[in-house]
Enzyme design. Structure first.
Site, mmCIF file in Angstrom:
data_model
loop_
_atom_site.group_PDB
_atom_site.id
_atom_site.type_symbol
_atom_site.label_atom_id
_atom_site.label_comp_id
_atom_site.label_asym_id
_atom_site.label_seq_id
_atom_site.Cartn_x
_atom_site.Cartn_y
_atom_site.Cartn_z
ATOM 1 N N HIS A 70 41.331 33.852 47.037
ATOM 2 C CA HIS A 70 41.863 34.795 48.033
ATOM 3 C C HIS A 70 42.585 33.978 49.097
ATOM 4 O O HIS A 70 41.962 33.240 49.875
ATOM 5 C CB HIS A 70 40.737 35.635 48.644
ATOM 6 C CG HIS A 70 40.224 36.681 47.700
ATOM 7 N ND1 HIS A 70 38.922 37.100 47.676
ATOM 8 C CD2 HIS A 70 40.861 37.392 46.740
ATOM 9 C CE1 HIS A 70 38.777 38.031 46.730
ATOM 10 N NE2 HIS A 70 39.941 38.212 46.152
ATOM 11 N N GLU A 73 41.765 33.012 52.996
ATOM 12 C CA GLU A 73 40.480 32.425 53.404
ATOM 13 C C GLU A 73 40.651 30.913 53.562
ATOM 14 O O GLU A 73 40.110 30.116 52.805
ATOM 15 C CB GLU A 73 39.408 32.808 52.368
ATOM 16 C CG GLU A 73 39.221 34.321 52.311
ATOM 17 C CD GLU A 73 38.400 34.819 51.107
ATOM 18 O OE1 GLU A 73 37.884 33.992 50.348
ATOM 19 O OE2 GLU A 73 38.300 36.049 50.939
ATOM 20 N N ARG A 128 46.008 38.285 50.669
ATOM 21 C CA ARG A 128 44.823 37.941 49.877
ATOM 22 C C ARG A 128 45.144 37.773 48.388
ATOM 23 O O ARG A 128 44.514 36.996 47.678
ATOM 24 C CB ARG A 128 43.836 39.101 50.080
ATOM 25 C CG ARG A 128 42.772 39.344 49.046
ATOM 26 C CD ARG A 128 42.058 40.658 49.406
ATOM 27 N NE ARG A 128 41.135 41.110 48.374
ATOM 28 C CZ ARG A 128 39.815 40.994 48.454
ATOM 29 N NH1 ARG A 128 39.259 40.401 49.475
ATOM 30 N NH2 ARG A 128 39.038 41.464 47.495
ATOM 31 N N ARG A 146 39.552 40.405 40.862
ATOM 32 C CA ARG A 146 39.248 41.670 40.167
ATOM 33 C C ARG A 146 39.919 41.672 38.801
ATOM 34 O O ARG A 146 39.941 42.685 38.122
ATOM 35 C CB ARG A 146 39.769 42.875 40.966
ATOM 36 C CG ARG A 146 39.196 43.026 42.372
ATOM 37 C CD ARG A 146 37.736 43.463 42.347
ATOM 38 N NE ARG A 146 37.255 43.735 43.693
ATOM 39 C CZ ARG A 146 36.835 42.823 44.552
ATOM 40 N NH1 ARG A 146 36.823 41.542 44.203
ATOM 41 N NH2 ARG A 146 36.407 43.171 45.761
ATOM 42 N N HIS A 197 34.663 31.175 48.250
ATOM 43 C CA HIS A 197 35.381 32.114 49.119
ATOM 44 C C HIS A 197 34.897 31.864 50.554
ATOM 45 O O HIS A 197 34.023 31.034 50.769
ATOM 46 C CB HIS A 197 35.049 33.560 48.742
ATOM 47 C CG HIS A 197 35.503 33.944 47.366
ATOM 48 N ND1 HIS A 197 36.411 34.937 47.144
ATOM 49 C CD2 HIS A 197 35.158 33.477 46.146
ATOM 50 C CE1 HIS A 197 36.619 35.066 45.852
ATOM 51 N NE2 HIS A 197 35.872 34.198 45.211
ATOM 52 N N GLU A 271 30.338 32.427 49.779
ATOM 53 C CA GLU A 271 31.176 32.977 50.843
ATOM 54 C C GLU A 271 30.845 32.126 52.067
ATOM 55 O O GLU A 271 29.760 32.235 52.638
ATOM 56 C CB GLU A 271 30.831 34.445 51.128
ATOM 57 C CG GLU A 271 31.230 35.409 50.027
ATOM 58 C CD GLU A 271 32.710 35.812 50.058
ATOM 59 O OE1 GLU A 271 33.442 35.316 50.940
ATOM 60 O OE2 GLU A 271 33.118 36.593 49.194
#
Lengths: 310, 93
Positions: A70, A73, A128, A146, A197, A271
């Site tokens: 992404h 980030e 993103r 995804r 992430h 994360e």
């Protein structure tokens, strides 16, 4: 100008070219254990570079790490670059790194979504997705987390090309995803898959596309908790641990669900540090603390993988 | 260059399944151009959403009229972007 990894400022955010240059510097400085591979090209034809850490041997069991799928980030890509330098410079000094690299290879994709990363630097800081075009839609890009072949198109992903969680026209449609899948399949001996992430401090394992428990839940939960404790020990940063579905939300087409279903038992997603108060704009003075604490967690996972061959 | 002046990030805290469902409906409303940084999932789990300045009133009215708790987590995203850019510029120098 930043001319080498000893003078490079790891505590700052950098454009893609500077990151790629620094990867070359690390390779040049530690040629015995680090090399650079190109595993493909992004939609906009930027190279996808992986740093390989190896002390030799043929097709050794391996650990895969990717960062920054992404784009926005940014602390993720910065942490991955710091980690690359850390592994290279600690070899021969840190018994844990020695032992790991004498047993296994490590592959690190520092910028998993280079098109998105460049776009987030030049056009839209909050970008993103990838930058692929969708026929028939004015909207650009697919959420590359995804787009993996794991419950593709199911709950927690959007079929709307304008959505930030658009799953794409088909599984692996994004060349950035397909390149990783092809690499992992052709390698054939990857034993751990870690995706990094950054938002809200979590350490997760499969599944995200379903709330069913995986067969190895107890072991992975234990590994993740140990890693999160190691991470917390440095600055007290609190992490939540558990399956994606229950720790955040149901989300289909995610990378670690694919890797787990492919047979890579030790599949985890980090994360990194970000309370949300700064959004994805984590101040640069938190880059190195984030990287340092993440390293504690990563090392804990590495040690478990090394000591539990399967 | 996209400008985020006046855009806010709201931390929304649904307290039951019905409120989670409403947030998911909100998410699907394309004209609002909401960017969920953290998606609505379970009751008592916060969702973070970036709301463009032009839609702030609509979204806040939607939340307040349905009794969904929220707070402003980031007042002005452009200010944060500007600060980040200033830091990067200083760093490069």
């Amino acid at each position: 100008r930043e001319r080498g990894s000893s003078s490079f400022n790891y505590g700052a955010y950098h454009p893609l070219e500077t990151i790629y240059q620094e990867m070359d510097n690390i390779v040049a400085e530690y040629p015995k254990i680090v090399s650079k591979l190109q595993i493909g090209e992004s939609y906009e034809k930027r190279p996808l570079y992986v740093l390989k850490f190896s002390t030799g041997g043929k097709n050794r069991p391996a650990i895969w790490i990717d960062a920054g799928i992404h784009a926005r980030e940014w602390v993720t890509q910065a942490t991955a670059l710091w980690t690359a330098k850390k592994i290279a410079s600690d070899y021969e000094y840190d018994p844990s790194v020695n032992s790991l690299l004498n047993t296994m290879d490590l592959f690190l994709l520092v910028v998993a979504n280079p098109d998105g990363y460049v776009f987030s630097h030049t056009e839209n800081r909050m970008w993103r997705k990838t930058r692929s075009k969708t026929p028939g839609s004015p909207c650009v890009g697919v959420d590359p987390n995804r787009n993996w072949d794991a419950g593709f198109g199911g709950p927690g992903a959007s079929s709307n090309p304008c959505s930030d969680s658009y799953h794409g026209p088909s599984a692996d449609s994004e060349v950035e995803v397909r390149s990783v899948v092809d690499f992992i399949k052709s390698h054939g001996n990857v034993k751990a898959f870690i995706s990094i992430h950054s938002y809200s401090q979590l350490l997760m394992f499969p599944y995200g596309y379903t709330c069913d428990n995986i067969r190895d839940r107890a072991e992975l939960d234990n590994v993740a908790r140990t890693a999160a404790n190691a991470l917390t020990s440095l600055y007290g940063t609190q992490y939540k641990v558990g399956p994606i579905c229950s720790v955040i939300y149901q989300a289909s087409g995610g990378s670690i669900d694919w890797s787990y279903n492919y047979g890579i038992k030790y599949s985890f997603a980090f994360e990194l540090r970000d309370t949300g108060r700064h959004g994805f704009l984590l101040p640069a003075d938190q880059i190195i603390p984030t990287a340092r604490e993440t390293w504690m967690g990563l090392k804990s996972i590495f040690e478990h993988v090394r000591d539990h061959p399967y | 260059l996209e400008n985020f002046a006046g855009d806010q990030v709201l931390r929304v805290e649904p307290c039951n399944e019905e409120q989670v469902r409403l947030l998911k409906e909100l998410r699907a409303l394309e004209p609002l151009q909401l960017d969920f940084w953290r998606f609505p999932s379970y009751p008592n789990e916060p969702a973070d959403v970036q709301v463009p300045f032009a839609c702030l009133q609509d979204v806040k009215v939607f939340l307040e009229s349905r009794g969904i708790k929220y707070c402003v987590m980031i007042e002005d995203i452009q200010a944060a972007v500007d600060e980040e850019r200033r830091e990067m510029y200083l760093n490069q120098r």
